[in-house]
Design a protein around this motif. Structure first.
Motif, PDB file in Angstrom:
ATOM      1  N   GLU A 127     -69.085  33.605 -41.676  1.00  0.00           N
ATOM      2  CA  GLU A 127     -69.284  34.164 -40.335  1.00  0.00           C
ATOM      3  C   GLU A 127     -69.790  33.102 -39.368  1.00  0.00           C
ATOM      4  O   GLU A 127     -69.429  33.101 -38.188  1.00  0.00           O
ATOM      5  N   ARG A 128     -70.601  32.189 -39.868  1.00  0.00           N
ATOM      6  CA  ARG A 128     -71.059  31.086 -39.017  1.00  0.00           C
ATOM      7  C   ARG A 128     -69.904  30.176 -38.622  1.00  0.00           C
ATOM      8  O   ARG A 128     -69.990  29.467 -37.615  1.00  0.00           O
ATOM      9  N   ARG A 129     -68.843  30.194 -39.417  1.00  0.00           N
ATOM     10  CA  ARG A 129     -67.669  29.367 -39.116  1.00  0.00           C
ATOM     11  C   ARG A 129     -66.619  30.141 -38.330  1.00  0.00           C
ATOM     12  O   ARG A 129     -65.460  29.737 -38.264  1.00  0.00           O
ATOM     13  N   GLY A 130     -67.021  31.273 -37.756  1.00  0.00           N
ATOM     14  CA  GLY A 130     -66.155  31.984 -36.831  1.00  0.00           C
ATOM     15  C   GLY A 130     -65.257  33.036 -37.431  1.00  0.00           C
ATOM     16  O   GLY A 130     -64.332  33.509 -36.759  1.00  0.00           O
ATOM     17  N   MET A 131     -65.521  33.441 -38.672  1.00  0.00           N
ATOM     18  CA  MET A 131     -64.683  34.450 -39.320  1.00  0.00           C
ATOM     19  C   MET A 131     -65.420  35.782 -39.394  1.00  0.00           C
ATOM     20  O   MET A 131     -66.653  35.825 -39.448  1.00  0.00           O
ATOM     21  N   ARG A 132     -64.664  36.854 -39.403  1.00  0.00           N
ATOM     22  CA  ARG A 132     -65.231  38.177 -39.625  1.00  0.00           C
ATOM     23  C   ARG A 132     -65.072  38.528 -41.095  1.00  0.00           C
ATOM     24  O   ARG A 132     -63.968  38.450 -41.627  1.00  0.00           O
ATOM     25  N   VAL A 133     -66.147  38.937 -41.718  1.00  0.00           N
ATOM     26  CA  VAL A 133     -66.131  39.149 -43.156  1.00  0.00           C
ATOM     27  C   VAL A 133     -66.556  40.579 -43.481  1.00  0.00           C
ATOM     28  O   VAL A 133     -67.640  41.013 -43.090  1.00  0.00           O
ATOM     29  N   THR A 134     -65.689  41.291 -44.188  1.00  0.00           N
ATOM     30  CA  THR A 134     -66.043  42.587 -44.766  1.00  0.00           C
ATOM     31  C   THR A 134     -66.271  42.347 -46.251  1.00  0.00           C
ATOM     32  O   THR A 134     -65.374  41.864 -46.944  1.00  0.00           O
ATOM     33  N   ALA A 135     -67.463  42.676 -46.740  1.00  0.00           N
ATOM     34  CA  ALA A 135     -67.817  42.362 -48.125  1.00  0.00           C
ATOM     35  C   ALA A 135     -68.014  43.633 -48.935  1.00  0.00           C
ATOM     36  O   ALA A 135     -68.524  44.639 -48.435  1.00  0.00           O
ATOM     37  N   CYS A 136     -67.600  43.609 -50.182  1.00  0.00           N
ATOM     38  CA  CYS A 136     -67.880  44.697 -51.117  1.00  0.00           C
ATOM     39  C   CYS A 136     -67.985  44.112 -52.515  1.00  0.00           C
ATOM     40  O   CYS A 136     -67.545  42.994 -52.763  1.00  0.00           O
ATOM     41  N   GLY A 137     -68.560  44.909 -53.438  1.00  0.00           N
ATOM     42  CA  GLY A 137     -68.894  44.359 -54.739  1.00  0.00           C
ATOM     43  C   GLY A 137     -68.258  45.041 -55.926  1.00  0.00           C
ATOM     44  O   GLY A 137     -68.625  44.747 -57.064  1.00  0.00           O
ATOM     45  N   ASP A 138     -67.326  45.973 -55.705  1.00  0.00           N
ATOM     46  CA  ASP A 138     -66.654  46.590 -56.851  1.00  0.00           C
ATOM     47  C   ASP A 138     -65.180  46.788 -56.541  1.00  0.00           C
ATOM     48  O   ASP A 138     -64.767  46.825 -55.374  1.00  0.00           O
ATOM     49  N   GLY A 139     -64.387  46.933 -57.600  1.00  0.00           N
ATOM     50  CA  GLY A 139     -62.946  46.963 -57.440  1.00  0.00           C
ATOM     51  C   GLY A 139     -62.417  48.163 -56.691  1.00  0.00           C
ATOM     52  O   GLY A 139     -61.526  48.038 -55.840  1.00  0.00           O
ATOM     53  N   ALA A 140     -62.927  49.353 -56.990  1.00  0.00           N
ATOM     54  CA  ALA A 140     -62.438  50.554 -56.325  1.00  0.00           C
ATOM     55  C   ALA A 140     -62.702  50.499 -54.827  1.00  0.00           C
ATOM     56  O   ALA A 140     -61.833  50.820 -54.012  1.00  0.00           O
ATOM     57  N   ARG A 141     -63.912  50.087 -54.463  1.00  0.00           N
ATOM     58  CA  ARG A 141     -64.241  49.974 -53.040  1.00  0.00           C
ATOM     59  C   ARG A 141     -63.372  48.910 -52.363  1.00  0.00           C
ATOM     60  O   ARG A 141     -62.977  49.064 -51.203  1.00  0.00           O
ATOM     61  N   ALA A 142     -63.076  47.832 -53.080  1.00  0.00           N
ATOM     62  CA  ALA A 142     -62.231  46.780 -52.521  1.00  0.00           C
ATOM     63  C   ALA A 142     -60.851  47.312 -52.154  1.00  0.00           C
ATOM     64  O   ALA A 142     -60.314  47.001 -51.081  1.00  0.00           O
ATOM     65  N   LEU A 143     -60.273  48.123 -53.033  1.00  0.00           N
ATOM     66  CA  LEU A 143     -58.965  48.700 -52.721  1.00  0.00           C
ATOM     67  C   LEU A 143     -59.029  49.583 -51.494  1.00  0.00           C
ATOM     68  O   LEU A 143     -58.118  49.566 -50.648  1.00  0.00           O
ATOM     69  N   GLU A 144     -60.087  50.387 -51.383  1.00  0.00           N
ATOM     70  CA  GLU A 144     -60.237  51.249 -50.221  1.00  0.00           C
ATOM     71  C   GLU A 144     -60.301  50.422 -48.945  1.00  0.00           C
ATOM     72  O   GLU A 144     -59.643  50.731 -47.953  1.00  0.00           O
ATOM     73  N   ARG A 145     -61.112  49.394 -48.960  1.00  0.00           N
ATOM     74  CA  ARG A 145     -61.240  48.538 -47.780  1.00  0.00           C
ATOM     75  C   ARG A 145     -59.920  47.858 -47.444  1.00  0.00           C
ATOM     76  O   ARG A 145     -59.525  47.757 -46.280  1.00  0.00           O
ATOM     77  N   TRP A 146     -59.242  47.379 -48.484  1.00  0.00           N
ATOM     78  CA  TRP A 146     -57.991  46.653 -48.288  1.00  0.00           C
ATOM     79  C   TRP A 146     -56.942  47.562 -47.656  1.00  0.00           C
ATOM     80  O   TRP A 146     -56.238  47.176 -46.721  1.00  0.00           O
ATOM     81  N   ARG A 147     -56.826  48.775 -48.156  1.00  0.00           N
ATOM     82  CA  ARG A 147     -55.839  49.699 -47.615  1.00  0.00           C
ATOM     83  C   ARG A 147     -56.106  50.043 -46.162  1.00  0.00           C
ATOM     84  O   ARG A 147     -55.180  50.254 -45.386  1.00  0.00           O
ATOM     85  N   ALA A 148     -57.369  50.117 -45.810  1.00  0.00           N
ATOM     86  CA  ALA A 148     -57.740  50.633 -44.492  1.00  0.00           C
ATOM     87  C   ALA A 148     -57.870  49.547 -43.430  1.00  0.00           C
ATOM     88  O   ALA A 148     -57.863  49.857 -42.246  1.00  0.00           O
ATOM     89  N   GLY A 149     -58.010  48.288 -43.819  1.00  0.00           N
ATOM     90  CA  GLY A 149     -58.339  47.255 -42.860  1.00  0.00           C
ATOM     91  C   GLY A 149     -57.207  46.311 -42.542  1.00  0.00           C
ATOM     92  O   GLY A 149     -56.179  46.264 -43.222  1.00  0.00           O
ATOM     93  N   LEU A 150     -57.387  45.566 -41.450  1.00  0.00           N
ATOM     94  CA  LEU A 150     -56.475  44.492 -41.070  1.00  0.00           C
ATOM     95  C   LEU A 150     -57.114  43.178 -41.498  1.00  0.00           C
ATOM     96  O   LEU A 150     -58.032  42.690 -40.839  1.00  0.00           O
ATOM     97  N   PHE A 151     -56.636  42.615 -42.588  1.00  0.00           N
ATOM     98  CA  PHE A 151     -57.233  41.392 -43.106  1.00  0.00           C
ATOM     99  C   PHE A 151     -56.193  40.274 -43.131  1.00  0.00           C
ATOM    100  O   PHE A 151     -55.019  40.493 -43.445  1.00  0.00           O
ATOM    101  N   ASP A 152     -56.658  39.075 -42.802  1.00  0.00           N
ATOM    102  CA  ASP A 152     -55.792  37.896 -42.834  1.00  0.00           C
ATOM    103  C   ASP A 152     -55.751  37.278 -44.220  1.00  0.00           C
ATOM    104  O   ASP A 152     -54.724  36.756 -44.643  1.00  0.00           O
ATOM    105  N   VAL A 153     -56.890  37.324 -44.930  1.00  0.00           N
ATOM    106  CA  VAL A 153     -56.990  36.756 -46.272  1.00  0.00           C
ATOM    107  C   VAL A 153     -57.981  37.600 -47.069  1.00  0.00           C
ATOM    108  O   VAL A 153     -58.972  38.082 -46.519  1.00  0.00           O
ATOM    109  N   VAL A 154     -57.703  37.767 -48.365  1.00  0.00           N
ATOM    110  CA  VAL A 154     -58.621  38.433 -49.280  1.00  0.00           C
ATOM    111  C   VAL A 154     -59.172  37.393 -50.254  1.00  0.00           C
ATOM    112  O   VAL A 154     -58.402  36.649 -50.869  1.00  0.00           O
ATOM    113  N   LEU A 155     -60.499  37.345 -50.368  1.00  0.00           N
ATOM    114  CA  LEU A 155     -61.159  36.500 -51.363  1.00  0.00           C
ATOM    115  C   LEU A 155     -61.589  37.414 -52.500  1.00  0.00           C
ATOM    116  O   LEU A 155     -62.417  38.308 -52.307  1.00  0.00           O
ATOM    117  N   LEU A 156     -61.041  37.192 -53.676  1.00  0.00           N
ATOM    118  CA  LEU A 156     -61.170  38.167 -54.767  1.00  0.00           C
ATOM    119  C   LEU A 156     -61.759  37.549 -56.022  1.00  0.00           C
ATOM    120  O   LEU A 156     -61.165  36.633 -56.617  1.00  0.00           O
TER     121      LEU A 156
END
Length: 224
Positions: A21-50
């Motif tokens: 975020e200090r380098r100018g990126m917006r970061v949505t963070a989560c810590g489990d697989g099921a929640r990650a899928l939910e976020r991924w389906r619902a959001g506009l993301f340029d890159v996923v760090l997995l």
């Protein structure tokens, strides 16, 4: 640039989120697989760090499910599993890059930007969704109707952005609830119905219908 960071180590997650975020990126963070899928389906993301080692669904399961659903966001795997075999499995499952831990933060940033450029050279990585005159702005998150901004409360806008990911297709109430009320276990599931009711009234001027499908969820329907 919008990133989805999936990392179950809270210290590393916080460090990466703060640094990126200090380098100018917006970061949505989560810590489990099921929640990650939910976020991924619902959001506009340029890159996923997995990360691969996740509770519930592990990283490879998340990746395989996302690719099966047609989610084609570039994925960089971040993991302590550094063997050649693990890398091959990850890449064959649909990852675009692989960075073993520990890694240099400058290298991570360079790889993120490389994936975003490769995804859509010269433009943002993903085009904003548009449906029946409705369009979202990827940078601000605002929603426009025929070029004019819609006056929406934050939760109404979040719900509409999620529905615009798959207009005409039912989306589960539970998944939409997680998107609109993330990390708020004290809020009851029925709260999403209130947001949907208010959003339905806001959409009246557009002719787009927010349809409730009992037992399934909600969908957006274009004007007749």
């Amino acid at each position: 640039m919008n990133l989805l960071l999936v990392e179950d180590d809270p210290t590393l997650q916080a460090t990466l989120q703060r640094t990126l975020e200090r380098r100018g990126m917006r970061v949505t963070a989560c810590g489990d697989g099921a929640r990650a899928l939910e976020r991924w389906r619902a959001g506009l993301f340029d890159v996923v760090l997995l990360d691969l080692s996740l509770p519930g669904l592990d990283g490879l399961q998340v990746l395989a499910q996302a690719r099966a659903e047609g989610l084609d966001t570039p994925v960089i795997i971040l993991t302590a599993r550094g063997t050649i075999g693990d890398r091959i499995i990850g890449l064959n499952t649909g990852a675009d890059d692989y960075l073993p831990k520990p890694f240099d933060l400058d290298e991570l940033e360079a790889r993120i930007r490389a994936q975003a450029r490769r995804r859509s050279p010269g433009t943002t990585a993903l085009a904003p969704p548009e449906f029946a005159g409705l369009r979202t702005d990827a940078d601000s998150g605002a929603v426009y109707y025929r070029g004019e901004p819609l006056e929406l409360a934050p939760r109404e806008a979040t719900l509409l952005r999620a529905l615009l990911q798959r207009p005409g297709h039912a989306q589960a109430k539970e998944r939409l609830f997680e998107t609109v009320f993330p990390g708020q276990p004290e809020v009851q599931l029925e709260a999403i119905e209130v947001v949907a009711y208010r959003l339905r009234k806001r959409l009246a001027v557009t002719g787009v219908q927010l349809v409730t499908l009992r037992g399934l969820g909600y969908l957006l329907k274009a004007p007749a």
